[in-house]
Design a protein around this motif. Structure first.
Motif, PDB file in Angstrom:
ATOM      1  N   THR A   6       0.828  -1.192   0.000  1.00  0.00           N
ATOM      2  CA  THR A   6       0.000   0.000   0.000  1.00  0.00           C
ATOM      3  C   THR A   6       0.868   1.250   0.000  1.00  0.00           C
ATOM      4  O   THR A   6       1.949   1.269   0.575  1.00  0.00           O
ATOM      5  N   PRO A   9       0.102   7.653   2.255  1.00  0.00           N
ATOM      6  CA  PRO A   9      -0.689   8.785   1.763  1.00  0.00           C
ATOM      7  C   PRO A   9       0.015  10.142   1.851  1.00  0.00           C
ATOM      8  O   PRO A   9      -0.205  11.008   1.035  1.00  0.00           O
ATOM      9  N   PRO A 127      -2.529   9.794  -6.744  1.00  0.00           N
ATOM     10  CA  PRO A 127      -3.405   9.219  -5.718  1.00  0.00           C
ATOM     11  C   PRO A 127      -4.043   7.889  -6.120  1.00  0.00           C
ATOM     12  O   PRO A 127      -4.560   7.183  -5.272  1.00  0.00           O
ATOM     13  N   LEU A 130      -3.195   4.799  -4.050  1.00  0.00           N
ATOM     14  CA  LEU A 130      -3.773   4.552  -2.730  1.00  0.00           C
ATOM     15  C   LEU A 130      -4.799   3.426  -2.741  1.00  0.00           C
ATOM     16  O   LEU A 130      -5.040   2.789  -1.746  1.00  0.00           O
TER      17      LEU A 130
END
Length: 132
Positions: A6, A9, A127, A130
């Motif tokens: 992952t 962020p 993004p 994510l």
């Protein structure tokens, strides 16, 4: 070399974790900082395949960043020695700064390259990583 699954962020946390500036997942370096191969970087990100060297000689600018980090270390140690060790002789300053900078050389190298890549590499976080 195993990769995280992952993305991180936060851009600041991804930089601190030495991850790819595009996907925040791929590692910037192949080996741990405390190995003899601490300088080895892959040519591109193992996750998103973005190149880590946008142009030949790109990381020459990282020397200036590393110099700034070293200057910060010198100033911090200088102030600490002056105020908490009652202004010791010059050789104490020189020895302490030299030992400290040599001890953190792998980190100076890695973070100066990471700051150079994040700041001047022309890549921004996507993004979409994510959700993977």
């Amino acid at each position: 070399m195993d990769q995280p699954t992952t993305a991180i962020p936060s851009t600041a946390l991804a930089l601190l974790a030495l991850r790819c500036p595009h996907c925040h997942t791929g590692k910037l370096f192949n080996h741990p900082a405390l190995s003899f191969s601490f300088m080895e970087m892959p040519a591109d990100c193992p996750v998103c395949h973005r190149t880590y060297e946008p142009e030949p000689g790109f990381y020459y600018g990282a020397m200036y960043i590393s110099s700034g980090f070293s200057t910060g270390i010198l100033l911090a140690i200088g102030f600490l020695l002056y105020f908490f060790a009652n202004d010791p002789p010059v050789w104490v300053y020189v020895t302490t700064v030299a030992v400290a900078v040599l001890a953190v050389t792998p980190l100076l190298f890695r973070y100066s390259r990471a700051v150079m890549l994040y700041g001047f590499g022309g890549t921004r976080f996507d993004p979409r990583f994510l959700t993977h």
